[in-house]
Design a protein around this motif. Structure first.
Motif, PDB file in Angstrom:
ATOM      1  N   MET A 151       0.781  -1.230   0.000  1.00  0.00           N
ATOM      2  CA  MET A 151       0.000   0.000   0.000  1.00  0.00           C
ATOM      3  C   MET A 151       0.824   1.297   0.000  1.00  0.00           C
ATOM      4  O   MET A 151       0.647   2.141  -0.885  1.00  0.00           O
ATOM      5  N   PRO A 152       1.757   1.471   0.963  1.00  0.00           N
ATOM      6  CA  PRO A 152       2.495   2.752   0.921  1.00  0.00           C
ATOM      7  C   PRO A 152       3.283   2.920  -0.376  1.00  0.00           C
ATOM      8  O   PRO A 152       3.325   4.009  -0.949  1.00  0.00           O
TER       9      PRO A 152
ATOM     10  N   GLU B 119       0.801   3.863  -3.181  1.00  0.00           N
ATOM     11  CA  GLU B 119       0.317   5.247  -3.083  1.00  0.00           C
ATOM     12  C   GLU B 119       1.421   6.231  -3.474  1.00  0.00           C
ATOM     13  O   GLU B 119       1.168   7.244  -4.112  1.00  0.00           O
ATOM     14  N   ARG B 120       2.636   5.906  -3.066  1.00  0.00           N
ATOM     15  CA  ARG B 120       3.740   6.796  -3.419  1.00  0.00           C
ATOM     16  C   ARG B 120       3.979   6.766  -4.929  1.00  0.00           C
ATOM     17  O   ARG B 120       4.230   7.794  -5.550  1.00  0.00           O
TER      18      ARG B 120
ATOM     19  N   ARG C 172       1.555   8.900  -6.500  1.00  0.00           N
ATOM     20  CA  ARG C 172       1.886  10.306  -6.231  1.00  0.00           C
ATOM     21  C   ARG C 172       2.963  10.794  -7.197  1.00  0.00           C
ATOM     22  O   ARG C 172       2.886  11.900  -7.739  1.00  0.00           O
ATOM     23  N   LEU C 173       3.967   9.955  -7.443  1.00  0.00           N
ATOM     24  CA  LEU C 173       5.037  10.348  -8.364  1.00  0.00           C
ATOM     25  C   LEU C 173       4.511  10.431  -9.798  1.00  0.00           C
ATOM     26  O   LEU C 173       4.879  11.337 -10.547  1.00  0.00           O
TER      27      LEU C 173
ATOM     28  N   TYR D  53      -8.605  10.990  -6.912  1.00  0.00           N
ATOM     29  CA  TYR D  53      -9.142  10.290  -5.755  1.00  0.00           C
ATOM     30  C   TYR D  53     -10.297   9.352  -6.096  1.00  0.00           C
ATOM     31  O   TYR D  53     -11.185   9.708  -6.863  1.00  0.00           O
TER      32      TYR D  53
ATOM     33  N   LEU E 161     -11.424   2.036   5.979  1.00  0.00           N
ATOM     34  CA  LEU E 161     -10.095   1.868   5.418  1.00  0.00           C
ATOM     35  C   LEU E 161      -9.785   0.384   5.294  1.00  0.00           C
ATOM     36  O   LEU E 161     -10.322  -0.431   6.024  1.00  0.00           O
ATOM     37  N   PRO E 162      -8.901   0.043   4.352  1.00  0.00           N
ATOM     38  CA  PRO E 162      -8.445  -1.340   4.268  1.00  0.00           C
ATOM     39  C   PRO E 162      -7.854  -1.809   5.604  1.00  0.00           C
ATOM     40  O   PRO E 162      -7.365  -1.011   6.386  1.00  0.00           O
ATOM     41  N   ARG E 163      -7.920  -3.085   5.836  1.00  0.00           N
ATOM     42  CA  ARG E 163      -7.409  -3.631   7.092  1.00  0.00           C
ATOM     43  C   ARG E 163      -6.344  -4.660   6.809  1.00  0.00           C
ATOM     44  O   ARG E 163      -6.650  -5.842   6.620  1.00  0.00           O
TER      45      ARG E 163
ATOM     46  N   TYR F 293     -10.333  -1.719  -1.832  1.00  0.00           N
ATOM     47  CA  TYR F 293      -9.064  -0.996  -2.026  1.00  0.00           C
ATOM     48  C   TYR F 293      -8.388  -1.466  -3.312  1.00  0.00           C
ATOM     49  O   TYR F 293      -7.916  -0.663  -4.111  1.00  0.00           O
TER      50      TYR F 293
ATOM     51  N   ARG G 109      -7.617   3.172 -10.638  1.00  0.00           N
ATOM     52  CA  ARG G 109      -6.712   4.316 -10.780  1.00  0.00           C
ATOM     53  C   ARG G 109      -5.647   4.066 -11.845  1.00  0.00           C
ATOM     54  O   ARG G 109      -5.158   5.006 -12.476  1.00  0.00           O
TER      55      ARG G 109
ATOM     56  N   GLN H  32      -7.792  11.016   2.406  1.00  0.00           N
ATOM     57  CA  GLN H  32      -7.780  11.820   1.182  1.00  0.00           C
ATOM     58  C   GLN H  32      -7.159  13.188   1.445  1.00  0.00           C
ATOM     59  O   GLN H  32      -6.374  13.685   0.638  1.00  0.00           O
TER      60      GLN H  32
ATOM     61  N   PRO I  31       5.726  15.663  -2.440  1.00  0.00           N
ATOM     62  CA  PRO I  31       5.135  14.506  -3.132  1.00  0.00           C
ATOM     63  C   PRO I  31       6.074  13.308  -3.202  1.00  0.00           C
ATOM     64  O   PRO I  31       5.615  12.174  -3.271  1.00  0.00           O
TER      65      PRO I  31
ATOM     66  N   ARG J 127      -2.181   4.863  10.826  1.00  0.00           N
ATOM     67  CA  ARG J 127      -2.991   4.241   9.784  1.00  0.00           C
ATOM     68  C   ARG J 127      -3.300   5.214   8.656  1.00  0.00           C
ATOM     69  O   ARG J 127      -3.230   4.875   7.480  1.00  0.00           O
TER      70      ARG J 127
ATOM     71  N   THR K 258      -0.127   5.852   6.646  1.00  0.00           N
ATOM     72  CA  THR K 258       0.273   4.653   5.899  1.00  0.00           C
ATOM     73  C   THR K 258      -0.585   4.539   4.651  1.00  0.00           C
ATOM     74  O   THR K 258      -0.080   4.337   3.542  1.00  0.00           O
ATOM     75  N   GLN K 259      -1.887   4.703   4.851  1.00  0.00           N
ATOM     76  CA  GLN K 259      -2.740   4.553   3.683  1.00  0.00           C
ATOM     77  C   GLN K 259      -2.573   5.705   2.697  1.00  0.00           C
ATOM     78  O   GLN K 259      -2.828   5.551   1.506  1.00  0.00           O
ATOM     79  N   ALA K 260      -2.125   6.837   3.179  1.00  0.00           N
ATOM     80  CA  ALA K 260      -1.869   7.946   2.254  1.00  0.00           C
ATOM     81  C   ALA K 260      -0.557   7.719   1.493  1.00  0.00           C
ATOM     82  O   ALA K 260      -0.202   8.519   0.636  1.00  0.00           O
ATOM     83  N   GLY K 261       0.156   6.647   1.818  1.00  0.00           N
ATOM     84  CA  GLY K 261       1.332   6.303   1.019  1.00  0.00           C
ATOM     85  C   GLY K 261       2.669   6.624   1.661  1.00  0.00           C
ATOM     86  O   GLY K 261       3.622   6.998   0.970  1.00  0.00           O
ATOM     87  N   LEU K 262       2.769   6.456   2.974  1.00  0.00           N
ATOM     88  CA  LEU K 262       4.045   6.716   3.637  1.00  0.00           C
ATOM     89  C   LEU K 262       4.396   5.543   4.552  1.00  0.00           C
ATOM     90  O   LEU K 262       3.512   4.894   5.118  1.00  0.00           O
ATOM     91  N   ASN K 263       5.689   5.280   4.693  1.00  0.00           N
ATOM     92  CA  ASN K 263       6.142   4.347   5.715  1.00  0.00           C
ATOM     93  C   ASN K 263       6.251   5.140   7.004  1.00  0.00           C
ATOM     94  O   ASN K 263       7.043   6.073   7.096  1.00  0.00           O
TER      95      ASN K 263
END
Lengths: 431, 431
Positions: free
Chosen positions: A24-25, A28-29, A32-33, A351, A387-389, A403, A410, B80, B91, B118, B121-126
């Protein structure tokens, strides 16, 4: 509620779900890129097919017409995404002109327009509706199923600007896919934002460009996750110069049908899939599930009935079909209330804002469901947009399943972004 | 569920609600234009007081600690909004270091940290957690009420960068309000984003700066809506050079208490409000509802008990209080389950992502509720996070009521943005 999946076939898709959740991270990253380099479509919806062994987008709509099927719980997400989109495109925006489709007798569609109006009003815009239908000369009230009403008004073009009487919008939002061609009234607008751009309409857009871009996106994404891109990518081939009424070009079509069927057969063998491959023949331009044909054997094309030929030769707004794509068929093994179902994911800007299942009791699992008689059921995540679990058993958790659907949708949206860049008639060419 | 309001007093607030709803597109556009010029705080929460005749923010927290009180339905909005915030700030971000408060035995607070983890993380970060508590030398697992756990790790500072062992973050998010002062380990970071900035912490921040900025924002907004800013603005005056233990400066405090009480009395008279005015004396720095005193008459300050003096002289982390603000008291006429209630609105970037009611059965309607014994009830809009519904009877619709709360909370957030600009030690001065 996770729709029933034929259990024997859930293995591969559950593996995909697990990999998507674990990553997931990183995913999402990665998005974003990508969005640093590419502009997302203003809004979009993507039809997905979950075959249990494969999950693929089959249609990417850049003029989504089913916002009324989103539940009230999803709308705040849509408003927030609309705010983000407006802020990026034209923060000083005050007035928004929404140009809907002409079929004003379809109360479902009118509810969609009403929902869009609400979303953009709450995002901070004065919204009014202008119609391309030149027979409408006066502001006209249309009744909504919920007792409310909408007013559509004739467009007023003054030199470079489009508006309504006493209404000068800085942004024009099309919810009309321009299947009938690009109206002159929309051409050469100055100092006004036209969203989506004209080349996103079916007058100019081609599915082959979209799925070529999607193939590229799917390959990149599969590399990120270390998986076979075929698991999320439907193979396809374009065929041109067809005339269904005279039979011209049918041999070329048969060749491509054969090729895609053979490639699919090899993939099925590789994965031990006990299904009969099929392809779907669709017009390269156009939407609304018209002129779509399921083919299981190239020989079937030898004996097309007159009815089928007629059906295939025209699509929405009477446009002649001479270009098609032959696409690997992805069976849908999802069922809601015993009817064949496919998920539809709605997006605003980058989104995911919601989704629903399109179900059709009278259609088969290898048939197009976007047809009269279809109905809609809110997607799993609707009631409790959770949210996903991570850590839950794959396939058991509705938020996790959704998700994954949102990620694949996307990817298709990103492909649309690539596609619109490549096909932009105003793009500068760096040779 | 709209909490019970004493009916005789609901008139003016319902007028405000109606005006806010009618002006929705104008209000949203006004915010959009403000955010073009000003940067919203990364996240924030605002405590509101609804007196029926007046609705005002009384505390703006830039290190919100109650994300665990948001319902699961609200979290997608937070994710979001977090995505939008990250996209603007950095970004390319991959790793996020979250620095929580030290009170690791408070399981409610730990749930807040888990929820933030959480969301990001879901927004795309460790996301990993680093603690300012120097007694923690090894990664330490902390049990969560839901059976899960969090691991906090000692910070590692290497020249200009702060991180953890084998973890080099590009962004550091403080969820610690720095009441105890600015730790050296956070100073002079290079090439890393520190959010919120150090001067947002209570070591440097002053409520008087915030409410001065809020007054400016309230005036602008009131002009937009054509209303008296007092209806949303609590009057205040700062008092410095106090020493509660010796009584030094108490005369100056009495003068200001008198002034604010008189001004409030005049306003009550103007609006025909049958309430007894009061003021709240709060430390100019600091939070957590410590050192807060309700005063109904300046003479009451003549005879402060030893206990009250002791209570007023120190706030969180034992800091001595020598500066206070005297703020017009706003009674809360909201009740949930018969207990006094105040709404708390949560924001991420410029977006309202949720809220709840803070209720306290043992406190009065003119007392601070942010105290031991407080509990939390999801805000009206929680169960069905619906959009406002123009046309509904003012005061009757929970989504409409919550929309108004979100607008006032965003005014306070905007004030925080003004405040952080004015107090930025690194800001360039254009003389």
């Amino acid at each position: 509620m996770v729709p029933h999946l034929i259990t024997a076939l859930t293995g591969p898709i559950n593996e995909l779900e697990q990999r998507v959740l674990e990553s997931m991270p990183a995913i999402e990253r990665w998005f974003r890129l990508e969005w640093m380099e590419h502009t997302p479509p203003f809004y979009s919806s993507v039809d997905l097919r979950n075959a249990g062994f494969k999950l693929a987008p089959v249609d990417t709509n850049l003029f989504p017409g089913g916002f009324n099927n989103l539940t009230p719980e999803m709308l705040p997400l849509a408003v927030q995404a609309a705010m983000a989109a407006i802020e990026k495109i034209c923060p000083e925006a005050k007035n928004l002109l929404l140009v809907p489709e002409g079929h004003t007798r379809n109360s479902f569609y009118l509810s969609n327009v009403a929902t869009l109006t609400r979303i953009f009003t709450q995002a901070g815009l004065n919204v009014r509706l202008g119609t391309l239908d030149e027979s409408i000369k006066e502001p006209t009230a249309l009744a909504l199923p919920d007792g409310g009403q909408l007013t559509i008004e004739p467009l007023v073009r003054k030199r470079g600007r489009l508006g309504l009487k006493d209404f000068d919008p800085c942004t024009i939002l099309l919810n009309n896919d321009l299947s009938a061609g690009v109206p002159r009234v929309l051409e050469h607008l100055h100092e006004q934002y036209l969203l989506p751009p004209l080349h996103a309409g079916w007058a100019l857009r081609r599915k082959s460009n979209h799925f070529r871009a999607y193939e590229e996106v799917a390959k990149k994404f599969a590399k990120l996750l270390g998986m076979d891109p075929w698991l999320i990518n439907p193979m396809f081939a374009p065929v041109q110069g067809l005339d269904f009424s005279t039979g011209q070009g049918l041999d070329a079509l048969q060749t491509q049908v054969d090729t895609i069927l053979n490639k699919t057969r090899r993939k099925y063998k590789e994965y031990g899939i006990q299904e009969k491959p099929f392809v779907v023949v669709k017009p390269d331009a156009g939407t609304y599930g018209m002129g779509i044909m399921t083919v299981r054997d190239a020989k079937d094309l030898d004996e097309l009935s007159r009815r089928t030929r007629n059906k295939m030769s025209v699509c929405k707004d009477g446009q002649l079909v001479s270009e098609v794509i032959v696409q690997e068929g992805v069976v849908t093994h999802e069922r809601v209330h015993d009817a064949v179902a496919e998920p539809v994911v709605y997006m605003m800007d980058r989104y995911v804002v919601g989704g629903f299942y399109r179900i059709h009791a009278e259609r088969g699992e290898d048939e197009n469901l976007n047809a009269p008689g279809a109905s809609f059921v809110p997607l799993a995540f609707a009631q409790s947009s959770q949210l996903p679990r991570p850590g839950e058993k794959p396939g058991a958790s509705a938020p996790n399943r959704f998700y994954m659907y949102g990620v694949i949708a996307r990817l298709a949206m990103l492909a649309a972004s690539y596609e619109l860049e490549v096909t932009d008639p105003e793009a500068e060419v760096y040779a």
